[in-house]
Design a protein around this motif. Structure first.
Motif, PDB file in Angstrom:
ATOM      1  N   ASN A 288      -9.822  -0.225  -1.678  1.00  0.00           N
ATOM      2  CA  ASN A 288     -10.844  -1.199  -1.270  1.00  0.00           C
ATOM      3  C   ASN A 288     -10.227  -2.549  -0.943  1.00  0.00           C
ATOM      4  O   ASN A 288     -10.631  -3.593  -1.458  1.00  0.00           O
ATOM      5  CB  ASN A 288     -11.907  -1.338  -2.364  1.00  0.00           C
ATOM      6  N   LEU A 289      -9.218  -2.528  -0.078  1.00  0.00           N
ATOM      7  CA  LEU A 289      -8.465  -3.740   0.253  1.00  0.00           C
ATOM      8  C   LEU A 289      -9.304  -4.704   1.074  1.00  0.00           C
ATOM      9  O   LEU A 289     -10.058  -4.304   1.953  1.00  0.00           O
ATOM     10  CB  LEU A 289      -7.210  -3.367   1.034  1.00  0.00           C
ATOM     11  N   LYS A 290      -9.119  -5.993   0.796  1.00  0.00           N
ATOM     12  CA  LYS A 290      -9.782  -7.048   1.568  1.00  0.00           C
ATOM     13  C   LYS A 290      -8.762  -8.140   1.870  1.00  0.00           C
ATOM     14  O   LYS A 290      -7.802  -8.338   1.129  1.00  0.00           O
ATOM     15  CB  LYS A 290     -10.958  -7.638   0.790  1.00  0.00           C
TER      16      LYS A 290
ATOM     17  N   GLU B 167     -12.990   8.698  13.072  1.00  0.00           N
ATOM     18  CA  GLU B 167     -12.488   9.952  12.510  1.00  0.00           C
ATOM     19  C   GLU B 167     -11.298   9.657  11.609  1.00  0.00           C
ATOM     20  O   GLU B 167     -10.250   9.231  12.088  1.00  0.00           O
ATOM     21  CB  GLU B 167     -12.067  10.903  13.633  1.00  0.00           C
ATOM     22  N   PRO B 168     -11.422   9.875  10.291  1.00  0.00           N
ATOM     23  CA  PRO B 168     -10.281   9.602   9.397  1.00  0.00           C
ATOM     24  C   PRO B 168      -9.009  10.327   9.806  1.00  0.00           C
ATOM     25  O   PRO B 168      -7.910   9.784   9.655  1.00  0.00           O
ATOM     26  CB  PRO B 168     -10.789  10.081   8.028  1.00  0.00           C
ATOM     27  N   THR B 169      -9.138  11.544  10.343  1.00  0.00           N
ATOM     28  CA  THR B 169      -7.938  12.295  10.722  1.00  0.00           C
ATOM     29  C   THR B 169      -7.230  11.690  11.925  1.00  0.00           C
ATOM     30  O   THR B 169      -6.068  12.015  12.186  1.00  0.00           O
ATOM     31  CB  THR B 169      -8.301  13.754  11.031  1.00  0.00           C
ATOM     32  N   ASP B 170      -7.927  10.829  12.679  1.00  0.00           N
ATOM     33  CA  ASP B 170      -7.310  10.178  13.831  1.00  0.00           C
ATOM     34  C   ASP B 170      -6.568   8.904  13.452  1.00  0.00           C
ATOM     35  O   ASP B 170      -5.849   8.338  14.276  1.00  0.00           O
ATOM     36  CB  ASP B 170      -8.379   9.835  14.889  1.00  0.00           C
ATOM     37  N   ARG B 171      -6.766   8.449  12.223  1.00  0.00           N
ATOM     38  CA  ARG B 171      -6.091   7.226  11.793  1.00  0.00           C
ATOM     39  C   ARG B 171      -4.617   7.529  11.497  1.00  0.00           C
ATOM     40  O   ARG B 171      -4.287   8.614  11.029  1.00  0.00           O
ATOM     41  CB  ARG B 171      -6.769   6.651  10.549  1.00  0.00           C
ATOM     42  N   PRO B 172      -3.743   6.592  11.764  1.00  0.00           N
ATOM     43  CA  PRO B 172      -2.317   6.823  11.498  1.00  0.00           C
ATOM     44  C   PRO B 172      -2.044   6.842   9.997  1.00  0.00           C
ATOM     45  O   PRO B 172      -2.851   6.371   9.191  1.00  0.00           O
ATOM     46  CB  PRO B 172      -1.637   5.629  12.168  1.00  0.00           C
ATOM     47  N   SER B 173      -0.904   7.405   9.632  1.00  0.00           N
ATOM     48  CA  SER B 173      -0.473   7.341   8.236  1.00  0.00           C
ATOM     49  C   SER B 173       0.024   5.925   7.924  1.00  0.00           C
ATOM     50  O   SER B 173       0.269   5.126   8.830  1.00  0.00           O
ATOM     51  CB  SER B 173       0.636   8.359   7.973  1.00  0.00           C
ATOM     52  N   VAL B 174       0.183   5.630   6.652  1.00  0.00           N
ATOM     53  CA  VAL B 174       0.688   4.314   6.252  1.00  0.00           C
ATOM     54  C   VAL B 174       2.085   4.091   6.819  1.00  0.00           C
ATOM     55  O   VAL B 174       2.420   2.992   7.270  1.00  0.00           O
ATOM     56  CB  VAL B 174       0.694   4.185   4.713  1.00  0.00           C
TER      57      VAL B 174
ATOM     58  N   ASP C 147      -7.579   3.629   2.891  1.00  0.00           N
ATOM     59  CA  ASP C 147      -6.791   2.402   2.836  1.00  0.00           C
ATOM     60  C   ASP C 147      -6.332   1.980   4.221  1.00  0.00           C
ATOM     61  O   ASP C 147      -6.235   0.780   4.519  1.00  0.00           O
ATOM     62  CB  ASP C 147      -5.581   2.594   1.923  1.00  0.00           C
ATOM     63  N   VAL C 148      -6.030   2.948   5.090  1.00  0.00           N
ATOM     64  CA  VAL C 148      -5.615   2.627   6.459  1.00  0.00           C
ATOM     65  C   VAL C 148      -6.755   1.924   7.197  1.00  0.00           C
ATOM     66  O   VAL C 148      -6.533   0.983   7.965  1.00  0.00           O
ATOM     67  CB  VAL C 148      -5.165   3.897   7.207  1.00  0.00           C
ATOM     68  N   TYR C 149      -7.997   2.365   6.972  1.00  0.00           N
ATOM     69  CA  TYR C 149      -9.138   1.683   7.596  1.00  0.00           C
ATOM     70  C   TYR C 149      -9.214   0.237   7.116  1.00  0.00           C
ATOM     71  O   TYR C 149      -9.425  -0.684   7.924  1.00  0.00           O
ATOM     72  CB  TYR C 149     -10.438   2.416   7.267  1.00  0.00           C
ATOM     73  N   ASP C 150      -9.039   0.023   5.811  1.00  0.00           N
ATOM     74  CA  ASP C 150      -9.071  -1.344   5.278  1.00  0.00           C
ATOM     75  C   ASP C 150      -7.946  -2.187   5.877  1.00  0.00           C
ATOM     76  O   ASP C 150      -8.126  -3.381   6.143  1.00  0.00           O
ATOM     77  CB  ASP C 150      -8.955  -1.319   3.757  1.00  0.00           C
TER      78      ASP C 150
ATOM     79  N   VAL D 184       0.834  -1.204   0.000  1.00  0.00           N
ATOM     80  CA  VAL D 184       0.000   0.000   0.000  1.00  0.00           C
ATOM     81  C   VAL D 184       0.867   1.251   0.000  1.00  0.00           C
ATOM     82  O   VAL D 184       0.570   2.234  -0.685  1.00  0.00           O
ATOM     83  CB  VAL D 184      -0.942  -0.011   1.227  1.00  0.00           C
ATOM     84  N   GLN D 185       1.944   1.226   0.770  1.00  0.00           N
ATOM     85  CA  GLN D 185       2.860   2.371   0.800  1.00  0.00           C
ATOM     86  C   GLN D 185       3.397   2.667  -0.595  1.00  0.00           C
ATOM     87  O   GLN D 185       3.503   3.829  -1.001  1.00  0.00           O
ATOM     88  CB  GLN D 185       4.007   2.082   1.765  1.00  0.00           C
TER      89      GLN D 185
END
Length: 767
Positions: free
Chosen positions: A609-611, A736-743, A664-667, A594-595
């Motif tokens: 849309n990773l699974k 919150e998307p802004t609370d998710r870490p970066s890749v 993508d980080v959520y996935d 992903v990176q």
């Protein structure tokens, strides 16, 4: 003799009846409190799972409510909202709400997240005297943090992130002697930090990022347990803080630090992440930082650090991310940073290095800039010895005053520009003067590719195939070679003349798809070559005999194993299920893929849309991502080809490079969730349930955490590795998307989890 025994039996029976009655009364009282909480929040579904029973201690966790009891006492209350939807009623009062909660005197954990709570945090919170964890993040609390919190002497974790608190960081925080986690990020706190923070001997994490704090950092060198210090996006400075050498994460990004980097930083042997970017540091850059024994993430970009680098410098083999860009470094990039070791990402543009794969200034630029930084205050000489001290004082005062004014202006400008940017700097190179496809040049000319692209160098060279080659590989597209048909066209399995197995995607084109649009898409696809992707090998155009328009585009990819990460965890491969360290390694492979999609090509490819079923493993358990967002398969404009101009395409490409990576980080978080619990996560409902279990168990002991993970790996995962994975998973799944870490942060934490797991195993084997 029988009579006393009979009396004793009656007494015991009476005590038992009374205890059951008192317990029932206690539960009913707590149930009434929960009903009142539901009414105050105007949240009808909050207690729907109770089904009109007061036995709330045995209900299953839901996406909005988690309750934990101990001996009929409610000890944990977790309520998670949807950013204040539905909104609180107009009559809502924080005073009434917390006064109601005050009757739950046995609460040890209170988590009220994203409920839209507003007003000042009332002093009545002091009634919850047993609290050990308080999390009120992502609400709308305002005013100052009330001093009554200082009476919560058992408080170990205080999280007030993403609110509107103002005023200073309270000095009374120093009285909370068992406090181990203090997180006040994304508020409007201002002023200096209190010196009392230096007395919090139990503190492990201090996060104050994204506030308006300023001034010098009080001495924290005595805090031997402090592992994480995050002060980014403030106005701290100008001196580097005094810290303990056992620090693991240090983030000073986007502040007002100046002067040089202290030499003792090179002795922080446990430091894994260092981010001092976007400050005003000057003086020599210590090359020893890249060889620290634990360092995996280093970002110094956006300063004026000088120094002569050489190829023979050594670096930590686990170093995964390095950003040296926009400084005044000269010499040669160390050879260890030029190697594509384990997907390492290295950025070094806007220096004066000899390596020109990334844009550099001429050597005299860095010399002149460094000279200006060092010599400017001493350029004017004093010829009158009698006035020496007066003139020196005025020069220093004028210089400092001028620097201060300019510094304030620059800080304000930089804050406006950077406050809402993503956590990590853009790592994408700009593709200039790209026209028609020249695949050999695209794969060899370093101006068009970043270092990470060379990770696909072991693959056959990307090339243009002839239609005859594809017909021969598929027996003229015989039905026996047909694999499946998707929304993106038909997929065939083929075998080239050299024996290479390939997957061929056939896409029917219309006249609305211009040749220019195809050219830009194919340029992107030709760069999709990475060891953790099912990579592109080439393309083929089938033209119409009448008007030379493209009728069919064939995309040729590697043919990958059909063993998915899910099947390898559930069925075992080969012969047994994946171990804990193998699962972490698989996750690392996914994130590296992903990176690369985000930063290894221009423009980056997002929202893939990773699974977990798209993650394939070969015989050596090497990960390859099978499905990702191919540019040519994305939705195209409805305008006719005559209306699509080159500037429009370029604008579209530029817009795509600016997309966030948080979807993508959520996935990735969902994939981590399945890795941890070891069962299929097939719906959003499954995500919510499993996430709630993790949230509850992570605040408890190691035994509780192990109880929710896959039994197949329960006895092999170390405490620190498991907790790191759980915490990372929850961050990735943040609402919150802004609370998710970066890749990059995800990759760093996964590598840390693998490192501590390996260390634990090695220690056990040596015993």
């Amino acid at each position: 003799m029988a009579k006393p025994v009979h009396v004793s039996y009656q007494l015991l029976l009476l005590i038992f009846i009374l205890s059951v009655h008192l317990s029932s009364q206690l539960q009913f009282s707590q149930f009434q409190t929960l009903v009142k909480v539901q009414q105050l929040l105007n949240y009808p579904s909050l207690l729907s799972s109770l089904n009109n029973t007061t036995d709330f201690c045995n209900i299953e966790p839901t996406s909005s409510l988690t309750l934990v009891c101990y001996e009929d006492n409610l000890t944990q209350l977790h309520i998670t909202g949807n950013n204040g939807v539905p909104p609180l009623p107009e009559y809502f009062s924080s005073d009434t709400f917390f006064a109601t909660l005050g009757s739950l005197s046995s609460l040890k954990v209170l988590s009220l997240v994203s409920l839209g709570l507003w007003g000042q945090l009332p002093g009545s919170i002091v009634q919850l005297s047993s609290l050990e964890i308080l999390n009120l993040s992502s609400n709308h609390f305002n005013g100052s943090i009330p001093g009554q919190v200082s009476s919560l002497r058992n408080l170990q974790t205080l999280i007030l992130d993403h609110n509107n608190f103002i005023g200073r960081v309270p000095g009374w925080l120093g009285s909370l002697q068992v406090l181990s986690v203090l997180s006040l990020k994304n508020n409007s706190l201002s002023g200096f930090l209190p010196s009392s923070l230096s007395g919090l001997q139990s503190l492990r994490m201090l996060s104050l990022s994204a506030n308006h704090l300023s001034g010098e950092i009080p001495g924290l060198h005595n805090l031997s347990n402090l592992q994480v210090l995050d002060l980014q996006d403030n106005y701290f400075g100008p001196h580097f803080p005094s810290l303990h050498k056992k620090l693991v994460t240090l983030v000073l990004r986007n502040n007002g630090f100046q002067f040089g980097i202290p030499a003792e930083l090179s002795s922080y042997h446990e430091l894994q992440k260092l981010d001092i970017s976007l400050n005003g540091f000057v003086g020599p850059f210590p090359p020893s930082l890249i060889s620290l024994p634990s360092i995996t993430y280093l970002d110094i970009h956006g300063n004026k650090l000088t120094g002569l680098l050489s190829q023979n410098l050594s670096c930590n083999p686990e170093l995964a991310y390095v950003d040296l860009s926009t400084n005044l470094l000269t010499g040669d990039l160390p050879s260890c940073l030029q190697l594509n070791t384990k997907g390492r990402l290295v950025l070094y543009s806007e220096n004066c290095l000899s390596n020109e794969e990334q844009v550099q200034h001429p050597s005299n630029f860095c010399h002149n800039e460094a000279l200006a930084v060092k010599v400017l205050p001493h350029k004017q000489k004093n010829k009158n010895p009698n006035a020496k001290s007066v003139l020196a004082s005025s020069m220093v005062g004028g210089t400092v005053g001028g620097i201060a004014i300019v510094g304030v202006v620059l800080l304000v400008i930089r804050k406006v520009q950077n406050k809402n940017t993503v956590e990590k700097p853009s790592t994408r190179l700009i593709l200039e003067n790209a026209s028609t496809v020249n695949t050999v040049k695209l794969l060899s000319d370093a101006k068009y590719i970043s270092q990470t692209m060379k990770l696909g160098a072991s693959l056959p060279a990307y090339r243009s195939f002839t239609l005859e080659e594809l017909k021969e590989a598929t027996d003229n597209f015989h039905t026996s070679s047909f694999v499946c048909e998707s929304s993106h066209g038909q997929i065939y399995r083929g075998k080239l003349t050299d024996g290479t197995l390939v997957a061929i995607r056939s896409l029917k084109m219309t006249k609305r798809h211009s040749h220019l649009m195809h050219t830009h898409h194919i340029e992107l696809i030709s760069k999709l070559r990475h060891s953790h992707l099912v990579s592109a090998l080439g393309h083929c155009f089938d033209f119409s005999m009448d008007d030379s328009t493209i009728t069919t585009t064939y995309l040729i990819f590697e043919y990958a194993s059909n063993r998915t990460l899910r099947s390898c965890m559930s069925e075992g491969f080969p012969g047994q299920k994946l171990t804990w360290i193998q699962r972490i390694s698989a996750a690392i492979g996914v994130v590296k893929g992903v990176q690369f999609l985000h930063t290894g090509i221009v423009p980056g490819i997002f929202s893939n849309n990773l699974k977990v079923t798209d993650v394939l493993l070969d015989q050596n358990l090497h990960v390859k991502i099978n499905c990702y967002d191919l540019p040519l398969l994305a939705k195209t404009t409805r305008k006719g080809s005559a209306e699509i101009s080159s500037p429009a395409i370029k604008a579209s490409i530029l817009a795509r490079t600016q997309q966030d990576d948080r979807s993508d980080v959520y996935d990735i978080g969902v994939i981590l969730l399945e890795i941890i619990v070891g069962r299929p996560i097939a719906s959003q409902y499954d995500v919510v349930i499993a996430k709630d279990l993790l949230q509850v168990s992570i605040t408890m002991d190691h035994a509780a955490r192990k109880s929710v993970i896959d039994p197949a790996v329960m006895n092999e995962c170390s405490e620190e590795s498991l907790k790191t994975m759980m915490e990372l998973c929850l961050r990735c799944l943040s609402n919150e998307p802004t609370d998710r870490p970066s890749v990059e942060d995800v990759l760093w934490n996964l590598q840390f989890a693998a490192q501590v797991q390996n260390s634990t195993q090695n220690n056990q084997e040596s015993v």
